[in-house]
Design an enzyme around this catalytic site. Sequence first.
Site, PDB file in Angstrom:
ATOM      1  N   LYS A  79      11.154  30.190  12.715  1.00  0.00           N
ATOM      2  CA  LYS A  79      10.646  30.271  14.082  1.00  0.00           C
ATOM      3  C   LYS A  79      10.546  31.741  14.452  1.00  0.00           C
ATOM      4  O   LYS A  79      11.223  32.578  13.852  1.00  0.00           O
ATOM      5  CB  LYS A  79      11.619  29.553  15.033  1.00  0.00           C
ATOM      6  CG  LYS A  79      11.016  29.092  16.323  1.00  0.00           C
ATOM      7  CD  LYS A  79      10.448  27.689  16.245  1.00  0.00           C
ATOM      8  CE  LYS A  79       9.852  27.269  17.570  1.00  0.00           C
ATOM      9  NZ  LYS A  79       9.372  25.892  17.552  1.00  0.00           N
ATOM     10  N   GLY A 176       6.369  10.933  31.725  1.00  0.00           N
ATOM     11  CA  GLY A 176       5.480  12.045  31.380  1.00  0.00           C
ATOM     12  C   GLY A 176       4.151  11.537  30.856  1.00  0.00           C
ATOM     13  O   GLY A 176       4.095  10.870  29.829  1.00  0.00           O
ATOM     14  N   GLY A 178       1.514  13.393  29.903  1.00  0.00           N
ATOM     15  CA  GLY A 178       0.769  14.509  29.325  1.00  0.00           C
ATOM     16  C   GLY A 178       0.047  14.038  28.076  1.00  0.00           C
ATOM     17  O   GLY A 178      -0.276  12.853  27.941  1.00  0.00           O
ATOM     18  N   VAL A 180       1.028  13.644  24.969  1.00  0.00           N
ATOM     19  CA  VAL A 180       1.724  12.654  24.139  1.00  0.00           C
ATOM     20  C   VAL A 180       1.918  11.350  24.916  1.00  0.00           C
ATOM     21  O   VAL A 180       1.621  10.261  24.416  1.00  0.00           O
ATOM     22  CB  VAL A 180       3.088  13.199  23.662  1.00  0.00           C
ATOM     23  CG1 VAL A 180       3.865  12.133  22.903  1.00  0.00           C
ATOM     24  CG2 VAL A 180       2.900  14.436  22.785  1.00  0.00           C
TER      25      VAL A 180
HETATM   26  P1  NAD Z   1       2.193  18.067  28.324  1.00  0.00           P
HETATM   27  O1  NAD Z   1       2.486  19.380  28.943  1.00  0.00           O
HETATM   28  O2  NAD Z   1       0.795  17.714  27.963  1.00  0.00           O
HETATM   29  O3  NAD Z   1       2.759  16.876  29.226  1.00  0.00           O
HETATM   30  C1  NAD Z   1       4.007  16.869  29.834  1.00  0.00           C
HETATM   31  C2  NAD Z   1       3.889  15.973  31.062  1.00  0.00           C
HETATM   32  O4  NAD Z   1       5.196  15.777  31.603  1.00  0.00           O
HETATM   33  C3  NAD Z   1       3.042  16.581  32.187  1.00  0.00           C
HETATM   34  O5  NAD Z   1       2.104  15.624  32.639  1.00  0.00           O
HETATM   35  C4  NAD Z   1       4.072  16.920  33.275  1.00  0.00           C
HETATM   36  O6  NAD Z   1       3.559  16.811  34.590  1.00  0.00           O
HETATM   37  C5  NAD Z   1       5.122  15.859  33.012  1.00  0.00           C
HETATM   38  N1  NAD Z   1       6.445  16.169  33.539  1.00  0.00           N
HETATM   39  C6  NAD Z   1       7.076  17.360  33.604  1.00  0.00           C
HETATM   40  N2  NAD Z   1       8.295  17.210  34.151  1.00  0.00           N
HETATM   41  C7  NAD Z   1       8.437  15.897  34.427  1.00  0.00           C
HETATM   42  C8  NAD Z   1       9.482  15.110  34.983  1.00  0.00           C
HETATM   43  N3  NAD Z   1      10.635  15.665  35.368  1.00  0.00           N
HETATM   44  N4  NAD Z   1       9.284  13.775  35.110  1.00  0.00           N
HETATM   45  C9  NAD Z   1       8.125  13.211  34.731  1.00  0.00           C
HETATM   46  N5  NAD Z   1       7.105  13.897  34.192  1.00  0.00           N
HETATM   47  C10 NAD Z   1       7.259  15.222  34.048  1.00  0.00           C
HETATM   48  O7  NAD Z   1       3.138  18.028  27.020  1.00  0.00           O
HETATM   49  P2  NAD Z   1       2.981  17.128  25.706  1.00  0.00           P
HETATM   50  O8  NAD Z   1       2.235  17.905  24.673  1.00  0.00           O
HETATM   51  O9  NAD Z   1       2.541  15.766  26.089  1.00  0.00           O
HETATM   52  O10 NAD Z   1       4.484  17.094  25.204  1.00  0.00           O
HETATM   53  C11 NAD Z   1       5.440  16.295  25.857  1.00  0.00           C
HETATM   54  C12 NAD Z   1       6.792  16.490  25.190  1.00  0.00           C
HETATM   55  O11 NAD Z   1       6.697  16.185  23.792  1.00  0.00           O
HETATM   56  C13 NAD Z   1       7.341  17.926  25.241  1.00  0.00           C
HETATM   57  O12 NAD Z   1       8.745  17.862  25.315  1.00  0.00           O
HETATM   58  C14 NAD Z   1       6.923  18.503  23.895  1.00  0.00           C
HETATM   59  O13 NAD Z   1       7.764  19.576  23.513  1.00  0.00           O
HETATM   60  C15 NAD Z   1       7.106  17.304  22.994  1.00  0.00           C
HETATM   61  N6  NAD Z   1       6.315  17.319  21.765  1.00  0.00           N
HETATM   62  C16 NAD Z   1       4.967  17.370  21.823  1.00  0.00           C
HETATM   63  C17 NAD Z   1       4.237  17.355  20.649  1.00  0.00           C
HETATM   64  C18 NAD Z   1       2.732  17.368  20.668  1.00  0.00           C
HETATM   65  O14 NAD Z   1       2.125  17.103  19.627  1.00  0.00           O
HETATM   66  N7  NAD Z   1       2.099  17.647  21.785  1.00  0.00           N
HETATM   67  C19 NAD Z   1       4.894  17.284  19.402  1.00  0.00           C
HETATM   68  C20 NAD Z   1       6.285  17.219  19.384  1.00  0.00           C
HETATM   69  C21 NAD Z   1       6.992  17.230  20.571  1.00  0.00           C
END
Ligand code: NAD
Length: 352
Positions: A79, A176, A178, A180
């Site tokens: 990292k 959430g 987002g 994922v």
């Molecule tokens: P994103 O930023 O697209 O979505 C996150 C969502 O969570 C947003 O809509 C935000 O408004 C919401 N959010 C934030 N705080 C909140 C709360 N307290 N309660 C409810 N909703 C809340 O992120 P993502 O890419 O969808 O990733 C989501 C999680 O998965 C993160 O922890 C990320 O590290 C992890 N992750 C993502 C990937 C990937 O491929 N994108 C891979 C491994 C892990």
Amino acid sequence: MVFPSMEDGDHEQVSYFTDPETGLQAIVAIHDTTLGPSLGGTRMLDYETEADALTDVLRLSRAMTYKAAAADLPLGGGKAVILGDPAELESEALFEAYGRAVDCLGGRYITSVDVNTGVEDMDVVARETDHVVGTSEGLGDPSPITAHGVFHGIRACVESVYGSDSVAGLDVVVQGLGKVGRSLAEELLARDASVTVSDVDEAAVESFAADHDVDVVDPDAVYDQPCDVFAPCAIGGVVNDETIPRLECDVVAGGANNVLAERRHAEALRERGIRYAPDYVINAGGLITVAKEHLGGGREEAYEEAEAIGDRLREMIERAEDRDTTVLAAAEEYAEERIDAAERVTPAVPTQ
Ligand code: NAD
């Protein structure tokens, strides 16, 4: 004092880089390359102290070793952190300098995106080094593949609790919406699960609920919502001393990183009879996707490998039950066994 911290965590190499012209200050930590070159993203943060940055990069690189090993990937853990305020620092020249820094590590560290760095930054890094993934030439957004892996991980968990891996008719709360969370909710709905969603972003909830047959729960009430599966897909630390007594579910399994506030919370969930899928095992679809970019292969293969997360999790659950321990402990044991059994691809201190 860097050596004691490195030796504490069994790190192979920590490299510091500065470039006064661009203001670059970066630390690259290579934790373990037994299984292959180390891979992990570059985080850009305005750390309070240099010691905080070192602690973060050592912790994150070690976690990458476990994540890659638990996903059966031929990769090690690494990292990088770039120290400073992203708003003040972001510049092409800085990422070019950073690309040269990564390049001089000779492929022992492969970088990618992380907090406050994006695809466009990796495109700049790629001008200076081949040891980068997550560029615009790559396999695209890994999030749907991450969600696909989480879906299959959920199936493994519910099978261990209810005896069937079908999610049809099960109540699943997705925290959430987002990248994922949305994909996961859609995959669950397609398999006839009953889905409740929650997000602090009201507009995101409204638009999703307008197009899909879901219930909505207030972000503050999400932990009290009775359900079969709670799928955290937002932020870290949501399973903690305050929320564990409130949970009304049989399974905690979602895509978010660092779901547990502390490691001991895996045991606390087990004591409450709640099955927990370790985050780095179930959300490995993202790493699997960027690893494909490095190792060769397309999105289809990444989807297939993400599906295998279900079987890997089944094996870890079985192991945990045999040993009367948490699935988290079983996952760590699984990863350590892979590393211990492997013949090193390159020595920890490489020959030229
Ligand atoms: P994103 O930023 O697209 O979505 C996150 C969502 O969570 C947003 O809509 C935000 O408004 C919401 N959010 C934030 N705080 C909140 C709360 N307290 N309660 C409810 N909703 C809340 O992120 P993502 O890419 O969808 O990733 C989501 C999680 O998965 C993160 O922890 C990320 O590290 C992890 N992750 C993502 C990937 C990937 O491929 N994108 C891979 C491994 C892990």
